[in-house]
Design a protein around this motif. Sequence first.
Motif, mmCIF file in Angstrom:
data_model
loop_
_atom_site.group_PDB
_atom_site.id
_atom_site.type_symbol
_atom_site.label_atom_id
_atom_site.label_comp_id
_atom_site.label_asym_id
_atom_site.label_seq_id
_atom_site.Cartn_x
_atom_site.Cartn_y
_atom_site.Cartn_z
ATOM 1 N N LEU A 181 3.098 -40.141 37.063
ATOM 2 C CA LEU A 181 2.061 -39.124 37.228
ATOM 3 C C LEU A 181 1.743 -38.944 38.708
ATOM 4 C CD1 LEU A 181 -0.497 -40.122 34.413
ATOM 5 C CD2 LEU A 181 1.522 -38.663 34.237
ATOM 6 N N HIS A 182 1.599 -37.688 39.114
ATOM 7 C CA HIS A 182 1.208 -37.350 40.482
ATOM 8 C C HIS A 182 0.002 -36.411 40.409
ATOM 9 C CE1 HIS A 182 5.294 -38.661 41.809
ATOM 10 N NE2 HIS A 182 5.661 -38.099 40.670
ATOM 11 N N PRO A 183 -1.116 -36.728 41.074
ATOM 12 C CA PRO A 183 -1.370 -37.927 41.867
ATOM 13 C C PRO A 183 -1.695 -39.137 40.983
ATOM 14 C CG PRO A 183 -3.292 -36.505 41.887
ATOM 15 C CD PRO A 183 -2.228 -35.755 41.155
ATOM 16 N N LYS A 184 -1.689 -40.306 41.610
ATOM 17 C CA LYS A 184 -1.855 -41.553 40.862
ATOM 18 C C LYS A 184 -3.250 -41.707 40.262
ATOM 19 C CE LYS A 184 1.568 -44.074 43.597
ATOM 20 N NZ LYS A 184 1.813 -45.194 44.522
ATOM 21 N N SER A 185 -4.200 -40.927 40.764
ATOM 22 C CA SER A 185 -5.573 -41.057 40.287
ATOM 23 C C SER A 185 -5.726 -40.722 38.809
ATOM 24 C CB SER A 185 -6.501 -40.140 41.098
ATOM 25 O OG SER A 185 -6.052 -38.792 41.037
ATOM 26 N N TRP A 186 -4.694 -40.113 38.201
ATOM 27 C CA TRP A 186 -4.796 -39.718 36.798
ATOM 28 C C TRP A 186 -4.387 -40.820 35.825
ATOM 29 C CZ3 TRP A 186 -7.625 -36.065 34.948
ATOM 30 C CH2 TRP A 186 -7.969 -34.992 35.760
ATOM 31 N N TYR A 187 -3.837 -41.918 36.301
ATOM 32 C CA TYR A 187 -3.360 -42.958 35.389
ATOM 33 C C TYR A 187 -4.472 -43.513 34.493
ATOM 34 C CZ TYR A 187 1.371 -43.331 37.294
ATOM 35 O OH TYR A 187 2.666 -43.081 37.645
ATOM 36 N N ASN A 188 -5.580 -43.903 35.090
ATOM 37 C CA ASN A 188 -6.647 -44.513 34.293
ATOM 38 C C ASN A 188 -7.206 -43.548 33.259
ATOM 39 O OD1 ASN A 188 -6.441 -46.983 35.569
ATOM 40 N ND2 ASN A 188 -8.012 -46.528 37.090
ATOM 41 N N THR A 189 -7.350 -42.289 33.657
ATOM 42 C CA THR A 189 -7.844 -41.276 32.715
ATOM 43 C C THR A 189 -6.880 -41.135 31.542
ATOM 44 O OG1 THR A 189 -8.847 -40.086 34.567
ATOM 45 C CG2 THR A 189 -8.588 -38.880 32.498
ATOM 46 N N TYR A 190 -5.590 -41.112 31.859
ATOM 47 C CA TYR A 190 -4.565 -40.976 30.824
ATOM 48 C C TYR A 190 -4.614 -42.152 29.856
ATOM 49 C CZ TYR A 190 0.118 -41.092 28.736
ATOM 50 O OH TYR A 190 1.168 -41.157 27.851
ATOM 51 N N TYR A 191 -4.637 -43.365 30.402
ATOM 52 C CA TYR A 191 -4.645 -44.548 29.531
ATOM 53 C C TYR A 191 -5.897 -44.579 28.666
ATOM 54 C CZ TYR A 191 -0.820 -46.401 32.406
ATOM 55 O OH TYR A 191 0.359 -46.571 33.048
ATOM 56 N N ASN A 192 -7.039 -44.285 29.259
ATOM 57 C CA ASN A 192 -8.292 -44.344 28.514
ATOM 58 C C ASN A 192 -8.287 -43.360 27.345
ATOM 59 O OD1 ASN A 192 -11.211 -45.182 28.266
ATOM 60 N ND2 ASN A 192 -11.506 -43.005 28.661
ATOM 61 N N TRP A 193 -7.808 -42.152 27.604
ATOM 62 C CA TRP A 193 -7.794 -41.135 26.547
ATOM 63 C C TRP A 193 -6.803 -41.513 25.448
ATOM 64 C CZ3 TRP A 193 -4.672 -37.504 24.154
ATOM 65 C CH2 TRP A 193 -5.338 -36.504 23.438
ATOM 66 N N MET A 194 -5.621 -41.936 25.851
ATOM 67 C CA MET A 194 -4.572 -42.242 24.877
ATOM 68 C C MET A 194 -4.934 -43.459 24.025
ATOM 69 S SD MET A 194 -2.155 -39.977 25.049
ATOM 70 C CE MET A 194 -0.559 -40.624 24.582
ATOM 71 N N GLU A 195 -5.611 -44.420 24.619
ATOM 72 C CA GLU A 195 -5.947 -45.638 23.880
ATOM 73 C C GLU A 195 -7.136 -45.436 22.950
ATOM 74 O OE1 GLU A 195 -6.270 -48.333 27.112
ATOM 75 O OE2 GLU A 195 -4.085 -48.481 27.390
ATOM 76 N N ASN A 196 -7.849 -44.317 23.124
ATOM 77 C CA ASN A 196 -8.985 -44.010 22.241
ATOM 78 C C ASN A 196 -8.746 -42.713 21.464
ATOM 79 O OD1 ASN A 196 -11.259 -46.058 23.000
ATOM 80 N ND2 ASN A 196 -10.384 -45.409 24.943
ATOM 81 N N ILE A 197 -7.497 -42.369 21.302
ATOM 82 C CA ILE A 197 -7.141 -41.091 20.688
ATOM 83 C C ILE A 197 -7.461 -41.084 19.195
ATOM 84 C CG2 ILE A 197 -4.764 -41.732 20.102
ATOM 85 C CD1 ILE A 197 -3.896 -38.959 21.143
ATOM 86 N N ARG A 198 -7.870 -39.931 18.689
ATOM 87 C CA ARG A 198 -8.122 -39.747 17.259
ATOM 88 C C ARG A 198 -6.944 -39.025 16.635
ATOM 89 N NH1 ARG A 198 -13.849 -39.956 16.138
ATOM 90 N NH2 ARG A 198 -15.117 -39.932 18.034
ATOM 91 N N ASP A 199 -6.830 -39.094 15.332
ATOM 92 C CA ASP A 199 -5.792 -38.322 14.655
ATOM 93 C C ASP A 199 -5.983 -36.842 14.959
ATOM 94 O OD1 ASP A 199 -4.747 -40.604 13.664
ATOM 95 O OD2 ASP A 199 -5.288 -40.276 11.570
ATOM 96 N N TRP A 200 -4.885 -36.151 15.046
ATOM 97 C CA TRP A 200 -4.849 -34.766 15.525
ATOM 98 C C TRP A 200 -4.904 -33.815 14.329
ATOM 99 C CZ3 TRP A 200 0.301 -32.716 18.049
ATOM 100 C CH2 TRP A 200 0.147 -31.363 18.406
ATOM 101 N N CYS A 201 -5.975 -33.025 14.269
ATOM 102 C CA CYS A 201 -6.087 -31.994 13.227
ATOM 103 C C CYS A 201 -5.190 -30.823 13.615
ATOM 104 C CB CYS A 201 -7.534 -31.529 13.089
ATOM 105 S SG CYS A 201 -7.750 -30.206 11.890
ATOM 106 N N ILE A 202 -4.151 -30.563 12.814
ATOM 107 C CA ILE A 202 -3.151 -29.563 13.196
ATOM 108 C C ILE A 202 -3.207 -28.291 12.353
ATOM 109 C CG2 ILE A 202 -1.502 -31.207 14.180
ATOM 110 C CD1 ILE A 202 -0.019 -31.119 11.459
ATOM 111 N N SER A 203 -4.093 -28.218 11.368
ATOM 112 C CA SER A 203 -4.150 -27.010 10.529
ATOM 113 C C SER A 203 -5.219 -26.058 11.054
ATOM 114 C CB SER A 203 -4.428 -27.384 9.071
ATOM 115 O OG SER A 203 -5.496 -28.305 8.971
ATOM 116 N N ARG A 204 -4.917 -24.763 10.971
ATOM 117 C CA ARG A 204 -5.829 -23.730 11.409
ATOM 118 C C ARG A 204 -5.935 -22.678 10.311
ATOM 119 N NH1 ARG A 204 -6.442 -27.301 14.142
ATOM 120 N NH2 ARG A 204 -6.447 -27.504 16.412
ATOM 121 N N GLN A 205 -7.158 -22.215 10.083
ATOM 122 C CA GLN A 205 -7.392 -21.297 8.975
ATOM 123 C C GLN A 205 -7.289 -19.845 9.466
ATOM 124 O OE1 GLN A 205 -9.315 -24.254 9.429
ATOM 125 N NE2 GLN A 205 -7.740 -25.038 8.044
#
Length: 890
Positions: free
Chosen positions: A388-412
Motif C-alpha cells: 500500500l502507498h502511502p504506508k499510513s493506510w496499513y493500520n486502517t486497512y488491518y483494523n477494518w478487515m479484522e472487524n469486517i461484517r458479512d457483506w449484504c449483496i442483495s439489492r431490491q
Amino acid sequence: MTVEDEKLLEKSYQFAAVEEKWLSRWQQSGCFAATMEPGRPAFSIVIPPPNVTGVLHVGHALNNTLQDILTRYHRMCGDNTLWVPGTDHAGIATQNVVERQLAEEGKGRDDLGREAFIARVWEWRREKGGRIINQLQKLGASCDWQRERFTMDEGLSQAVREVFVRLYREGLIYKGDYIVNWCPRCHTALSDDEVEHEEQQGKLYHIRYPFADGSGEVVVATTRPETMLGDTGVAVHPDDERYQHLAGTGVRLPLTDRVIPVVFDQHVDREFGTGALKVTPAHDRNDYEIGLRHDLPRLKVIDDKGFMNQAAGPDYQGLERFACRKRVVADLERLGFLLRVEDLDHAVGHCYRCKTVSEPTTSLQWFVAVRPLADQAVAAVREGRITLHPKSWYNTYYNWMENIRDWCISRQIWWGHRIPAWTCADCGALIVEVEDPVACPQCASTSLAQETDVLDTWFSSALWPFSTMGWPQPTRELATFYPTSVLITSFDILFFWVARMMMMGIHFMGEVPFRDVYLHALVRDKHGKKMSKSTGNVIDPLVVMEEYGTDAMRFTLTAFAAQGREIRLDEERIEGYRHFINKLWNAARFALMHVADCAPEVRAVVDRPATLPLVHRWILSRTSGVVAEVRLALDEFRFNDVASANYQFIWREFCDWYLEWIKADLFSAEPLAREQAKGVLLTVLETVVKLMHPITPFVTEEIWSVLPGERSLLATAPFPEVRREWQDKAAEEEMEMLMGIITGIRNIRSEAEVHPSQRIEATVVCADPARAAALAAFATAIADMTRLSSFTVLAEASRPTDAATYIYKDIEIFVPMKGLVDVAAEQARIGRERGKVEAKLVQVSGKLANERFLANARPEVVAGEREKMAELEARLAKLREAEERLRRLE
C-alpha cells in the motif's frame, strides 16, 4: 530555415487544435493497443470504472492522469502494456436517473414492468452512457479503447454468475434474516460502505420507563424516540452500580401496554445518557446483537417505505417516521414520560446515492460470509504480496478487515445482475445455477421463480481485474497481464472496492489482483474545503481544459499529488503551469530555428562528451541526472517529484541557463562551435519531451513530430535511459560556481535597481587557484550575461567601502556602487514606500489582534490576512536593507 519550416510550430501554443489533432492520430494509429510479445516485461492496470451515469470531475481527472502517466511510461519502456478501460453499471444511480425520466413522463417503473424498464435503461445507456468515456479520451487517457468493458456486458455477467454460484456452493453465500441498512427512497438494502454519515444537530430525549411493579423508574436516552414503539428490552451495563437492583425486573413501555425485560450487557456505554439503553433489535445494529445474546424478539415498526406499520400501534400506524417522532415526543410530554430534551451533534447515516436518511431494519437478504476471504486478503498485505502507498493506510486497512461484517449483496432494484437463484413453486427447493434451469432437479417441476433482487454493484466491480481479461476462460490476457501491476484509486473506496478485489482475486485466481495499491487523496479547493456545488467552489476539469489546455491541468494535478497529502487545487496554479507549457513550446521553437537541418554526424557529438566544452558537458550530465531522478520517482509512485524534477530542469537549467549560454555558439562563425551546440541542443530537447510526455502528452507529441529526422509517434518512442558516459560531477560543480557568480551579480543589480542598459564593474575574490582560473576563463561570458564593463578575478583584496557585496560559498563579489544611483532620490523614494508598507502593516496587524474578527471571520479570510501580514513584513525588511545599503554609499 525556410518559411515552410517556420510553420512547423505556431508562434504560440494553440492547445485546442493540437489536442484534437493528436487524439485523432493516436486513435487511428492503434498505438494504445495492448501488446503481448514473448520475453518482454508486462505492465497492466485496470481503470476504476466510473459510473455510467457520471461526468468527468476533478477526482476522475487526477486519478486517470496518474494512471496514464504510468501507462505511457511503461509503454515507452517497451513493456507489454495494457490499460483496461470501462464503466460500471451503477445499479441504484442509473435506475434513479431513468426513474426520474419516467417521472417527467408521468410514469413509474411499475407502469412499464421489469423487462420493459430494463430495456429502457439499456436504451439510456446506449444514448448517454458513453459520455464519461469520451471525456476520458479528451483527457488524453491512453487506454486500449478496443477493450472497453462494461460491468453488465455479456462476458462480465457470465463471470458474476460463476462467482456467485461457486461461493454459494462453498457455503460462503447464504440467505438470511439480518439487520441491514435500508434506503426508504431507493427501496433497497445498502451495505455499510454505501451509508454516508454526516454530522447533524439533533436532540437527545430522556424518557421515563416505569418499573412494572410501580416501585420506580429507569430513564433511557435516545435520539430516535419513534423506534421505542419497537423496543423489546432495556439494557444496562453489568458493572453499573446504579442498576444492580434491576436484576430480574421488567419495565412498562410508555405509549404501549407491553412490559419488557431489563437485561445486563457489556455493550452498554455507561457514560452515554443515563447509562440505560432502550433495545430495539429490529431497528438498530447494536441492539440486534444484544437481542441475539438475550433472546429478545425483533419487532419491526417501520416499513420499507419509511412509514409506521401496524405493529407500531393504532395511534401511529401510517405516519411517516419523522412525523411519528413528533407525535411520540408530544405524547410522551403530555403523559409525563418525557424528562428532558438536550441538543446533540451526532452522525446520521444517509444513502450514498439519494441522500435519504437510511433506516436500520431487519430483512431477508443475501450475504457473503467474508471472514475466510478477508483473512486471505489480510495475509497478502502482511506478507508483502500487496504493497500500500502511502504506508499510513496499513493500520486502517488491518483494523477494518479484522472487524469486517458479512457483506449484504442483495439489492431490491431492477437494474443490475439478477441473482441466479430460483425457487421451485412445487417443492420449495432453492436452485442456484450459472445457467437458467429448465426444471427443478428435485421434483422436475418447471414452475420456477427467479429471485427478484439484483447484486450489489460492488460485487461485479470486485471481479474487475480478472473478469475484464476473460475469466472464467483461460485467456492469453490473463496469462500475460494477471496479476495487474498497480491499482491507482482514491482512498475513500479502499473498502468499497479495493479490499473486495483482493478477496475475490485471491480466492478465484489463487493470486493477488495487483502488486501495488496507490491511494491518492481527495481533491479540495485552495483552502482545503471539500468541493461542492452548494458552496460554489467546484473546479470543473472540462472547463479548465478548455481555458488552459489539458496538459496544464494534467501537470498541475501531478505536481500536487504528493503521497499522503491533501490536494488543494488552485486555478491560479493551473494558469501558472500553463506558462510552463508555453515556456517549453517557446524553447522548442527557438531550438528548431537552429537544429532543423541537424545531420546525424552532428548529433553524434553527444557520444564523445569529453571533447565538448564545459556548458555542453554540464547539460548532458544534468540531463542524465534528471533522467535517473524521473525514472526512480515513477517507479516509486512519487508523481509530484516527477513533475518537480521536470519543471526545475526544463525551466531553470535548460531554458534559463543552457539556452542563454549557447546563443553565442549557435550564431558563431566557427563551424565546430555551431555543430556542437546544435547536436547537444537537439539531444537534450528530445530527452526533455520524452521525459515530459507521460504528464503532458499533447504538447510533447506536437514538438516531437516537427523535430528533424524520420519519427514515429512519441507515444511509442523509447523512454530515456541513464547515460553513464554523460555523468560529469566536475563539470556540474564548475558550472554551479559560474551560475552562482552570475546570479550574485544579477542580484546586486536588481536590489540596487541599476538600469538594465547601464554597465557596471565587478571584482571577484577567490583564493582557490583552480576555481580562479575557471572564472577568468569565462570572464567574457560572465560579463556578457551580467552587462559588465569589466570583470576582475583576484586571489585576495580588501572590501571597497562603496561596494555592494555578494558571497557565493567562499567567493566574494564586489560591485562599486558610487555614481550608479542618485542616493538622495533613492532614499526619498524608499522612505515613501516604507511609510506606505508600515501603514498597511498597522492596519492588518490590528485586524488580526481583534478577537471579534478572529471569531467571526471565515477561516480562509483570516488565513488571507495572515499571508498579507507576512508579505508586508518581508517587504518592510527588504526596504530597510535597501536603506542600509544606501547609507553606506553616502
